[in-house]
Enzyme design. Structure first.
Site, PDB file in Angstrom:
ATOM      1  N   LYS A  13     -35.585 -41.692 -80.278  1.00 48.42           N
ATOM      2  CA  LYS A  13     -34.750 -42.893 -80.420  1.00 48.42           C
ATOM      3  C   LYS A  13     -34.253 -43.381 -79.069  1.00 48.42           C
ATOM      4  O   LYS A  13     -34.334 -44.562 -78.746  1.00 48.42           O
ATOM      5  CB  LYS A  13     -33.511 -42.600 -81.296  1.00 48.42           C
ATOM      6  CG  LYS A  13     -33.804 -42.110 -82.680  1.00 48.42           C
ATOM      7  CD  LYS A  13     -32.517 -41.841 -83.460  1.00 48.42           C
ATOM      8  CE  LYS A  13     -31.651 -40.737 -82.879  1.00 48.42           C
ATOM      9  NZ  LYS A  13     -32.265 -39.394 -82.945  1.00 48.42           N
ATOM     10  N   ARG A  88     -24.913 -42.827 -88.605  1.00 45.84           N
ATOM     11  CA  ARG A  88     -25.537 -41.559 -88.979  1.00 45.84           C
ATOM     12  C   ARG A  88     -25.104 -41.128 -90.372  1.00 45.84           C
ATOM     13  O   ARG A  88     -25.554 -40.087 -90.854  1.00 45.84           O
ATOM     14  CB  ARG A  88     -25.110 -40.484 -87.988  1.00 45.84           C
ATOM     15  CG  ARG A  88     -26.164 -40.130 -86.953  1.00 45.84           C
ATOM     16  CD  ARG A  88     -25.580 -39.060 -86.062  1.00 45.84           C
ATOM     17  NE  ARG A  88     -26.568 -38.285 -85.380  1.00 45.84           N
ATOM     18  CZ  ARG A  88     -26.963 -38.526 -84.113  1.00 45.84           C
ATOM     19  NH1 ARG A  88     -26.502 -39.555 -83.446  1.00 45.84           N
ATOM     20  NH2 ARG A  88     -27.835 -37.727 -83.552  1.00 45.84           N
ATOM     21  N   ARG A 127     -36.669 -31.080 -73.505  1.00 45.09           N
ATOM     22  CA  ARG A 127     -35.847 -32.230 -73.120  1.00 45.09           C
ATOM     23  C   ARG A 127     -34.894 -31.844 -71.987  1.00 45.09           C
ATOM     24  O   ARG A 127     -34.281 -30.786 -72.013  1.00 45.09           O
ATOM     25  CB  ARG A 127     -35.038 -32.741 -74.313  1.00 45.09           C
ATOM     26  CG  ARG A 127     -33.994 -33.780 -73.889  1.00 45.09           C
ATOM     27  CD  ARG A 127     -33.607 -34.729 -74.981  1.00 45.09           C
ATOM     28  NE  ARG A 127     -32.757 -34.151 -76.008  1.00 45.09           N
ATOM     29  CZ  ARG A 127     -32.289 -34.842 -77.043  1.00 45.09           C
ATOM     30  NH1 ARG A 127     -32.591 -36.120 -77.181  1.00 45.09           N
ATOM     31  NH2 ARG A 127     -31.538 -34.253 -77.938  1.00 45.09           N
ATOM     32  N   ARG A 160     -29.313 -29.743 -72.627  1.00 44.62           N
ATOM     33  CA  ARG A 160     -28.057 -29.918 -73.355  1.00 44.62           C
ATOM     34  C   ARG A 160     -27.732 -28.670 -74.163  1.00 44.62           C
ATOM     35  O   ARG A 160     -28.616 -28.071 -74.751  1.00 44.62           O
ATOM     36  CB  ARG A 160     -28.170 -31.121 -74.299  1.00 44.62           C
ATOM     37  CG  ARG A 160     -27.801 -32.437 -73.633  1.00 44.62           C
ATOM     38  CD  ARG A 160     -28.232 -33.639 -74.428  1.00 44.62           C
ATOM     39  NE  ARG A 160     -27.918 -33.554 -75.857  1.00 44.62           N
ATOM     40  CZ  ARG A 160     -28.264 -34.491 -76.736  1.00 44.62           C
ATOM     41  NH1 ARG A 160     -28.907 -35.577 -76.332  1.00 44.62           N
ATOM     42  NH2 ARG A 160     -27.954 -34.357 -77.993  1.00 44.62           N
ATOM     43  N   ARG A 171     -28.913 -29.200 -86.637  1.00 44.17           N
ATOM     44  CA  ARG A 171     -28.868 -30.666 -86.547  1.00 44.17           C
ATOM     45  C   ARG A 171     -29.908 -31.310 -87.454  1.00 44.17           C
ATOM     46  O   ARG A 171     -29.677 -32.379 -88.011  1.00 44.17           O
ATOM     47  CB  ARG A 171     -29.061 -31.104 -85.097  1.00 44.17           C
ATOM     48  CG  ARG A 171     -27.814 -30.838 -84.261  1.00 44.17           C
ATOM     49  CD  ARG A 171     -28.096 -30.827 -82.788  1.00 44.17           C
ATOM     50  NE  ARG A 171     -28.506 -32.100 -82.279  1.00 44.17           N
ATOM     51  CZ  ARG A 171     -29.216 -32.282 -81.164  1.00 44.17           C
ATOM     52  NH1 ARG A 171     -29.602 -31.245 -80.460  1.00 44.17           N
ATOM     53  NH2 ARG A 171     -29.516 -33.486 -80.767  1.00 44.17           N
TER      54      ARG A 171
HETATM   55  P1  ADP Z   1     -29.917 -36.933 -80.428  1.00 44.14           P
HETATM   56  O1  ADP Z   1     -30.280 -37.897 -79.321  1.00 44.14           O
HETATM   57  O2  ADP Z   1     -30.578 -35.629 -80.228  1.00 44.14           O
HETATM   58  O3  ADP Z   1     -30.126 -37.476 -81.785  1.00 44.14           O
HETATM   59  P2  ADP Z   1     -27.217 -37.679 -79.914  1.00 44.14           P
HETATM   60  O4  ADP Z   1     -27.063 -37.708 -78.440  1.00 44.14           O
HETATM   61  O5  ADP Z   1     -27.450 -38.956 -80.604  1.00 44.14           O
HETATM   62  O6  ADP Z   1     -28.385 -36.645 -80.270  1.00 44.14           O
HETATM   63  O7  ADP Z   1     -25.977 -36.971 -80.593  1.00 44.14           O
HETATM   64  C1  ADP Z   1     -25.517 -35.721 -80.164  1.00 44.14           C
HETATM   65  C2  ADP Z   1     -24.378 -35.275 -81.059  1.00 44.14           C
HETATM   66  O8  ADP Z   1     -23.288 -36.209 -80.952  1.00 44.14           O
HETATM   67  C3  ADP Z   1     -24.697 -35.217 -82.536  1.00 44.14           C
HETATM   68  O9  ADP Z   1     -25.306 -33.998 -82.919  1.00 44.14           O
HETATM   69  C4  ADP Z   1     -23.298 -35.384 -83.153  1.00 44.14           C
HETATM   70  O10 ADP Z   1     -22.561 -34.188 -83.061  1.00 44.14           O
HETATM   71  C5  ADP Z   1     -22.657 -36.384 -82.206  1.00 44.14           C
HETATM   72  N1  ADP Z   1     -22.868 -37.771 -82.660  1.00 44.14           N
HETATM   73  C6  ADP Z   1     -23.574 -38.741 -82.018  1.00 44.14           C
HETATM   74  N2  ADP Z   1     -23.554 -39.879 -82.725  1.00 44.14           N
HETATM   75  C7  ADP Z   1     -22.821 -39.643 -83.840  1.00 44.14           C
HETATM   76  C8  ADP Z   1     -22.439 -40.421 -84.972  1.00 44.14           C
HETATM   77  N3  ADP Z   1     -22.834 -41.709 -85.131  1.00 44.14           N
HETATM   78  N4  ADP Z   1     -21.667 -39.825 -85.907  1.00 44.14           N
HETATM   79  C9  ADP Z   1     -21.267 -38.555 -85.792  1.00 44.14           C
HETATM   80  N5  ADP Z   1     -21.604 -37.764 -84.771  1.00 44.14           N
HETATM   81  C10 ADP Z   1     -22.366 -38.294 -83.794  1.00 44.14           C
HETATM   82  P1  ADP Z   2     -33.573 -38.815 -79.586  1.00 47.70           P
HETATM   83  O1  ADP Z   2     -32.791 -39.856 -78.855  1.00 47.70           O
HETATM   84  O2  ADP Z   2     -34.164 -39.309 -80.870  1.00 47.70           O
HETATM   85  O3  ADP Z   2     -32.828 -37.539 -79.763  1.00 47.70           O
HETATM   86  P2  ADP Z   2     -35.142 -38.615 -77.121  1.00 47.70           P
HETATM   87  O4  ADP Z   2     -35.521 -40.029 -76.838  1.00 47.70           O
HETATM   88  O5  ADP Z   2     -34.094 -38.010 -76.290  1.00 47.70           O
HETATM   89  O6  ADP Z   2     -34.837 -38.436 -78.696  1.00 47.70           O
HETATM   90  O7  ADP Z   2     -36.476 -37.732 -77.031  1.00 47.70           O
HETATM   91  C1  ADP Z   2     -36.440 -36.307 -77.221  1.00 47.70           C
HETATM   92  C2  ADP Z   2     -37.324 -35.642 -76.166  1.00 47.70           C
HETATM   93  O8  ADP Z   2     -38.703 -35.938 -76.433  1.00 47.70           O
HETATM   94  C3  ADP Z   2     -37.078 -36.136 -74.729  1.00 47.70           C
HETATM   95  O9  ADP Z   2     -37.289 -35.049 -73.867  1.00 47.70           O
HETATM   96  C4  ADP Z   2     -38.128 -37.228 -74.519  1.00 47.70           C
HETATM   97  O10 ADP Z   2     -38.486 -37.362 -73.146  1.00 47.70           O
HETATM   98  C5  ADP Z   2     -39.290 -36.703 -75.362  1.00 47.70           C
HETATM   99  N1  ADP Z   2     -40.049 -37.765 -76.027  1.00 47.70           N
HETATM  100  C6  ADP Z   2     -39.602 -38.947 -76.529  1.00 47.70           C
HETATM  101  N2  ADP Z   2     -40.597 -39.649 -77.120  1.00 47.70           N
HETATM  102  C7  ADP Z   2     -41.706 -38.882 -77.009  1.00 47.70           C
HETATM  103  C8  ADP Z   2     -43.074 -39.043 -77.450  1.00 47.70           C
HETATM  104  N3  ADP Z   2     -43.472 -40.141 -78.117  1.00 47.70           N
HETATM  105  N4  ADP Z   2     -43.938 -38.037 -77.171  1.00 47.70           N
HETATM  106  C9  ADP Z   2     -43.530 -36.925 -76.500  1.00 47.70           C
HETATM  107  N5  ADP Z   2     -42.263 -36.714 -76.081  1.00 47.70           N
HETATM  108  C10 ADP Z   2     -41.373 -37.678 -76.326  1.00 47.70           C
END
Ligand code: ADP
Ligand code: ADP
Ligand code: ZN
Length: 213
Positions: A13, A88, A127, A160, A171
């Site tokens: 995302k 979410r 990541r 992270r 998660r």
């Molecule tokens: P990822 O990119 O792996 O999906 P995020 O950076 O979006 O993770 O979120 C990391 C953490 O921050 C989540 O696991 C949650 O604890 C918190 N978080 C982020 N966005 C929200 C939301 N909209 N509602 C509740 N918790 C959130």
């Molecule tokens: P989210 O925001 O959904 O948690 P991220 O954008 O942070 O996900 O992506 C998670 C990890 O996977 C990061 O290390 C990113 O560089 C990698 N990644 C994202 N898209 C792809 C893809 N299409 N193929 C392989 N790796 C990816």
């Protein structure tokens, strides 16, 4: 253009949100980045959010919704934005709809980046994140130019705390229980689109731009 990114943790995302925002020159709003910035700065919100984030749980809606509604009311959001990691939960989606409706606005696109759980744990271990500017890298798929250093701002990259395999598993459970129901919610609203997130980064982006255009 108001866009919501949906998908499991690690689906890509943030990576895609960044590319959309570059192309269309709109702000990227990541609630995860906002919480992490608050943790880094030692704010009250950061202290509260950290307790949940470290467990792989969601931060309560009361701490999340107002923050986003405030953010999308800023002048730079007038031409649209990409919401990454919000909503979410169903109550968050309802709070967003209510805030938008009050100003005669609505979300234009919800985009689900689909990646099966099996791929996620592997992806997350590679990541690396910049806690200074929010940029994200991957050891294999998106390496920084200089190992361990952010291309954008020169800060050190970290794994992270919540990207360790035990927390990722938790998660994913939270995602399926609380966030996946949003796909139905936005389908009913007629704005739901999906892309295959297992493809390489540029191909996923091409599929997204095809939807937006
Ligand atoms: P990822 O990119 O792996 O999906 P995020 O950076 O979006 O993770 O979120 C990391 C953490 O921050 C989540 O696991 C949650 O604890 C918190 N978080 C982020 N966005 C929200 C939301 N909209 N509602 C509740 N918790 C959130
Ligand atoms: P989210 O925001 O959904 O948690 P991220 O954008 O942070 O996900 O992506 C998670 C990890 O996977 C990061 O290390 C990113 O560089 C990698 N990644 C994202 N898209 C792809 C893809 N299409 N193929 C392989 N790796 C990816
Ligand atoms: Zn950086």
């Amino acid at each position: 253009m108001k866009i919501i990114m949906l998908g499991a943790p690690g689906a890509g995302k943030g990576t895609q949100a960044e590319k959309i925002c570059d192309r269309y020159q709109i702000p990227h709003i990541s609630t995860g980045d906002i919480f992490r910035a608050n943790i880094k700065n030692g704010t009250e919100l950061g202290k509260k959010a950290k307790q949940y984030m470290d467990q792989g749980a969601l931060v309560p809606d009361e701490l999340t919704c107002d923050l986003v509604v405030d953010r999308i009311s800023q002048p730079d959001c007038a031409g649209g934005y990409v919401l990454d990691g919000f909503p979410r939960t169903i109550p968050q989606a309802e709070a967003l709809d209510k805030a938008l409706k009050a100003r005669g606005e609505k979300v234009d696109f919800a985009i689900d980046v689909e990646v099966p759980d099996e791929n996620i744990v592997k992806r997350m271990s590679g990541r690396r994140a910049c806690l200074n500017c929010g940029a994200t890298y991957h050891l294999m798929y998106k390496p920084p130019k200089k190992e361990g250093i952010c291309d954008n701002c020169g800060s050190e990259l970290v794994l992270r705390d919540d990207d360790r395999p035990e927390t990722v598993q938790k998660r994913l459970e939270v995602y399926h229980a609380q966030t996946q129901p949003l796909i139905d919610y936005y389908e009913k609203a007629g704005i739901m689109h999906s892309v295959d997130g297992t493809q390489d980064i540029d191909k996923v982006f091409a599929d997204i731009t095809a939807i937006l255009e």
